[in-house]
Motif scaffolding. Structure first.
Motif, PDB file in Angstrom:
ATOM      1  N   SER A 158       2.863  -5.357   3.291  1.00 31.06           N
ATOM      2  CA  SER A 158       1.846  -4.972   4.269  1.00 31.06           C
ATOM      3  C   SER A 158       0.769  -6.049   4.440  1.00 31.06           C
ATOM      4  O   SER A 158       0.299  -6.641   3.463  1.00 31.06           O
ATOM      5  CB  SER A 158       1.181  -3.669   3.809  1.00 31.06           C
ATOM      6  N   GLY A 159       0.411  -6.288   5.699  1.00 34.15           N
ATOM      7  CA  GLY A 159      -0.695  -7.205   5.998  1.00 34.15           C
ATOM      8  C   GLY A 159      -0.284  -8.658   6.080  1.00 34.15           C
ATOM      9  O   GLY A 159      -1.086  -9.506   6.479  1.00 34.15           O
ATOM     10  N   LYS A 174       1.035  -3.390   8.684  1.00 45.31           N
ATOM     11  CA  LYS A 174      -0.382  -3.540   8.315  1.00 45.31           C
ATOM     12  C   LYS A 174      -0.988  -2.148   8.132  1.00 45.31           C
ATOM     13  O   LYS A 174      -0.623  -1.213   8.848  1.00 45.31           O
ATOM     14  CB  LYS A 174      -1.091  -4.298   9.459  1.00 45.31           C
ATOM     15  N   SER A 175      -1.910  -2.011   7.199  1.00 48.77           N
ATOM     16  CA  SER A 175      -2.528  -0.696   6.950  1.00 48.77           C
ATOM     17  C   SER A 175      -3.042  -0.068   8.242  1.00 48.77           C
ATOM     18  O   SER A 175      -3.678  -0.740   9.066  1.00 48.77           O
ATOM     19  CB  SER A 175      -3.706  -0.835   5.987  1.00 48.77           C
ATOM     20  N   ASN A 180      -8.390 -12.876   0.234  1.00 49.74           N
ATOM     21  CA  ASN A 180      -8.609 -12.386   1.589  1.00 49.74           C
ATOM     22  C   ASN A 180      -9.502 -11.161   1.537  1.00 49.74           C
ATOM     23  O   ASN A 180      -9.473 -10.398   0.578  1.00 49.74           O
ATOM     24  CB  ASN A 180      -7.277 -12.080   2.298  1.00 49.74           C
ATOM     25  N   ASN A 185       2.165   1.621   6.384  1.00 52.42           N
ATOM     26  CA  ASN A 185       1.156   1.601   5.324  1.00 52.42           C
ATOM     27  C   ASN A 185      -0.082   2.350   5.834  1.00 52.42           C
ATOM     28  O   ASN A 185      -0.580   2.059   6.924  1.00 52.42           O
ATOM     29  CB  ASN A 185       0.838   0.142   4.960  1.00 52.42           C
ATOM     30  N   ASN A 201      -1.630   3.439   0.882  1.00 51.04           N
ATOM     31  CA  ASN A 201      -2.468   2.390   0.297  1.00 51.04           C
ATOM     32  C   ASN A 201      -3.720   3.008  -0.302  1.00 51.04           C
ATOM     33  O   ASN A 201      -4.648   3.370   0.421  1.00 51.04           O
ATOM     34  CB  ASN A 201      -2.821   1.359   1.380  1.00 51.04           C
ATOM     35  N   LYS A 214       1.057   3.002  -3.237  1.00 50.95           N
ATOM     36  CA  LYS A 214       0.758   1.592  -3.526  1.00 50.95           C
ATOM     37  C   LYS A 214      -0.445   1.503  -4.458  1.00 50.95           C
ATOM     38  O   LYS A 214      -1.568   1.837  -4.085  1.00 50.95           O
ATOM     39  CB  LYS A 214       0.503   0.812  -2.236  1.00 50.95           C
ATOM     40  N   ILE A 264       1.859  -4.707  -7.051  1.00 47.28           N
ATOM     41  CA  ILE A 264       0.439  -4.424  -6.994  1.00 47.28           C
ATOM     42  C   ILE A 264      -0.158  -4.851  -5.646  1.00 47.28           C
ATOM     43  O   ILE A 264       0.401  -5.703  -4.953  1.00 47.28           O
ATOM     44  CB  ILE A 264      -0.339  -5.167  -8.124  1.00 47.28           C
ATOM     45  N   SER A 274      -4.188 -12.959  -4.053  1.00 51.12           N
ATOM     46  CA  SER A 274      -2.734 -12.742  -3.951  1.00 51.12           C
ATOM     47  C   SER A 274      -2.040 -14.076  -4.174  1.00 51.12           C
ATOM     48  O   SER A 274      -2.690 -15.108  -4.313  1.00 51.12           O
ATOM     49  CB  SER A 274      -2.389 -12.189  -2.571  1.00 51.12           C
ATOM     50  N   GLY A 275      -0.702 -14.047  -4.187  1.00 52.02           N
ATOM     51  CA  GLY A 275       0.066 -15.279  -4.348  1.00 52.02           C
ATOM     52  C   GLY A 275       0.530 -15.486  -5.779  1.00 52.02           C
ATOM     53  O   GLY A 275       0.297 -14.634  -6.654  1.00 52.02           O
ATOM     54  N   GLY A 328       3.140 -12.365  -5.767  1.00 46.53           N
ATOM     55  CA  GLY A 328       3.415 -13.772  -6.047  1.00 46.53           C
ATOM     56  C   GLY A 328       4.873 -14.187  -5.996  1.00 46.53           C
ATOM     57  O   GLY A 328       5.220 -15.245  -6.517  1.00 46.53           O
ATOM     58  N   GLY A 335       4.831 -11.172   0.041  1.00 49.20           N
ATOM     59  CA  GLY A 335       3.586 -11.148   0.810  1.00 49.20           C
ATOM     60  C   GLY A 335       3.118 -12.531   1.202  1.00 49.20           C
ATOM     61  O   GLY A 335       3.583 -13.116   2.186  1.00 49.20           O
ATOM     62  N   THR A 336       2.222 -13.089   0.404  1.00 46.37           N
ATOM     63  CA  THR A 336       1.586 -14.371   0.732  1.00 46.37           C
ATOM     64  C   THR A 336       2.598 -15.480   1.046  1.00 46.37           C
ATOM     65  O   THR A 336       2.331 -16.331   1.904  1.00 46.37           O
ATOM     66  CB  THR A 336       0.669 -14.784  -0.451  1.00 46.37           C
TER      67      THR A 336
HETATM   68  C1  LIG Z   1      -3.924 -11.497   4.343  1.00 44.16           C
HETATM   69  C2  LIG Z   1      -3.468 -10.301   3.578  1.00 44.16           C
HETATM   70  C3  LIG Z   1      -3.613  -9.030   4.148  1.00 44.16           C
HETATM   71  C4  LIG Z   1      -3.199  -7.900   3.453  1.00 44.16           C
HETATM   72  N1  LIG Z   1      -3.333  -6.685   4.031  1.00 44.16           N
HETATM   73  C5  LIG Z   1      -2.891  -5.569   3.376  1.00 44.16           C
HETATM   74  C6  LIG Z   1      -2.972  -4.294   3.989  1.00 44.16           C
HETATM   75  O1  LIG Z   1      -3.395  -4.136   5.132  1.00 44.16           O
HETATM   76  N2  LIG Z   1      -2.538  -3.224   3.269  1.00 44.16           N
HETATM   77  C7  LIG Z   1      -2.023  -3.332   1.994  1.00 44.16           C
HETATM   78  O2  LIG Z   1      -1.630  -2.333   1.398  1.00 44.16           O
HETATM   79  N3  LIG Z   1      -1.918  -4.553   1.413  1.00 44.16           N
HETATM   80  C8  LIG Z   1      -2.335  -5.652   2.061  1.00 44.16           C
HETATM   81  N4  LIG Z   1      -2.219  -6.889   1.463  1.00 44.16           N
HETATM   82  C9  LIG Z   1      -1.677  -6.976   0.093  1.00 44.16           C
HETATM   83  C10 LIG Z   1      -0.201  -7.337   0.088  1.00 44.16           C
HETATM   84  O3  LIG Z   1       0.588  -6.382   0.755  1.00 44.16           O
HETATM   85  C11 LIG Z   1       0.324  -7.518  -1.358  1.00 44.16           C
HETATM   86  O4  LIG Z   1       0.205  -6.299  -2.041  1.00 44.16           O
HETATM   87  C12 LIG Z   1      -0.452  -8.577  -2.122  1.00 44.16           C
HETATM   88  O5  LIG Z   1      -0.785  -9.663  -1.298  1.00 44.16           O
HETATM   89  C13 LIG Z   1       0.320  -9.107  -3.332  1.00 44.16           C
HETATM   90  O6  LIG Z   1       1.536  -9.710  -2.938  1.00 44.16           O
HETATM   91  P1  LIG Z   1       1.711 -11.312  -2.711  1.00 44.16           P
HETATM   92  O7  LIG Z   1       1.148 -11.986  -3.913  1.00 44.16           O
HETATM   93  O8  LIG Z   1       3.198 -11.514  -2.547  1.00 44.16           O
HETATM   94  O9  LIG Z   1       0.949 -11.633  -1.482  1.00 44.16           O
HETATM   95  C14 LIG Z   1      -2.619  -8.026   2.156  1.00 44.16           C
HETATM   96  C15 LIG Z   1      -2.465  -9.297   1.599  1.00 44.16           C
HETATM   97  C16 LIG Z   1      -2.873 -10.423   2.295  1.00 44.16           C
HETATM   98  C17 LIG Z   1      -2.679 -11.780   1.656  1.00 44.16           C
END
Ligand SMILES: Cc1cc2nc3c(=O)[nH]c(=O)nc-3n(C[C@H](O)[C@H](O)[C@H](O)COP(=O)(O)O)c2cc1C
Length: 333
Positions: free
Chosen positions: A51-52, A75-76, A99, A129, A157, A194, A220, A245-246, A274, A295-296
């Protein structure tokens, strides 16, 4: 074999022959089964877009084969439209990003009118979401989206660190259970909780979500962090704090997934945090995830989601596994 016997060729006794699984009769026809069960849903592959980080799916269609995905998570979505937080709201960190988007989204009415017709065309499952300021708001979204065929389930979420009270339901077990108890009667579709890493005991919250009625867990969400501009002595993002994140968060995510999976045996867990390679995803499967979200990495290497199914297929074949079952939870502490 039969032809060789007819010609009188002598064979080594079976015990001395190297057992090559790929030469067993019919092996080639038995491609590993990449599907994954998430509550009442069967995902084509265990790889989902988080998501997002993936818009509403169609934005990535020119570069990612969406049919390769187990699901797209949108996206949420909140009942009322949200503008999100003031800018700047993104900052790159070592091995990750901060973010504080603040759940910017178009709101439920516009989502139904404009986004749902596009989501209906995606060749993959769609999980919406959902965020809310109250139990009633979460329930309203699930109730109104439940009859819509394009929606396969909900990722609830309860873990956004970038809005006021964003983590209330993720940090208090009783509130969390109450939320899922209220959502359960609103839909027959998948309810995925979530969870947040920003809690003392993620296992306790995982158990509360399942007790309340969540059929699966995803974790997470981001870790609360901040960054300082030392020239101005001001925050790098206007909200001051943001979600990290990442790759930097993968060890924390693995630990949380492992704890949640052990706390809720038999409950499907989706690992997030990540992931940037098959090896990263394998780590999550081994600690108990039956699916993962990327995600990232979608910003940096959107092709990863194209590569992962083929790479997993090759890995399962090399291990002689017919499906994901022997892999999931195979970690030994
Ligand atoms: C720019 C951005 C926007 C995000 N928006 C949402 C969101 O709207 N709702 C949500 O549940 N998680 C959101 N996330 C969290 C991601 O879905 C994910 O849980 C988190 O980034 C960890 O994963 P990653 O390390 O692979 O990015 C967002 C993350 C990023 C980087």
């Amino acid at each position: 074999m039969v032809g060789a016997e007819r010609k009188g060729v002598k064979h080594k006794p079976p015990a001395l022959r190297r057992l090559r699984r790929d030469r067993l009769p019919g092996y080639a026809a038995r491609m590993p089964d990449l599907t994954s069960r998430l509550g009442n849903l069967t995902l084509a592959t265990p790889f989902m877009a988080a998501s997002g980080t993936f818009g509403y799916g169609s934005e990535y269609a020119p570069i990612v084969d969406l049919a390769n995905l187990g699901a797209v998570v949108t996206k949420s979505l909140s009942v009322a439209p949200r503008e999100g937080n003031p800018t700047p709201r993104i900052w790159e960190t070592s091995a990750g990003m901060l973010n504080a988007i603040g759940l910017e989204n178009c709101g439920l009415d516009v989502f139904i009118e404009k986004k749902v017709p596009e989501l209906a065309k995606l060749p993959t499952k769609v999980l919406v979401n959902v965020v809310g300021n109250s139990i009633e708001e979460y329930a309203e979204i699930c109730t109104r989206l439940d009859p819509i065929e394009a929606v396969d389930g909900f990722e609830i979420n309860i873990s956004c660190p970038n809005v006021k009270h964003g983590c209330r339901f993720a940090s208090d077990a009783a509130d969390c259970e109450r939320l899922f108890k209220a959502l359960k009667p609103t839909t027959k579709k998948l309810l995925l909780a979530k969870l947040s890493p920003n809690v003392t005991d993620v296992a306790e919250i995982a158990r509360a979500a399942v007790e309340g009625g969540a059929q699966a867990l995803s974790l997470i969400n981001t870790l609360l962090g901040m960054a300082v501009d030392v020239k101005t002595r001001r925050p790098r993002i206007a909200n001051v704090t943001g979600g990290l994140s990442g790759p930097a968060i993968k060890p924390v995510a693995l630990r949380c997934v492992w704890q949640a999976a052990r706390a809720c045996p038999g409950v499907p867990v989706v690992g997030i945090g990540g992931i940037r390679s098959l090896e990263d995803a394998l780590e999550f499967f081994m600690v108990g995830a039956c699916a993962v979200q990327v995600g990232t990495t979608n910003y940096l290497d959107p092709d990863l989601l194209n590569r992962l199914p083929g790479e997993l297929d090759a890995w399962l074949k090399a291990e002689g596994y017919a499906d994901l079952k022997p892999l999931v939870g195979s970690f030994k502490a």
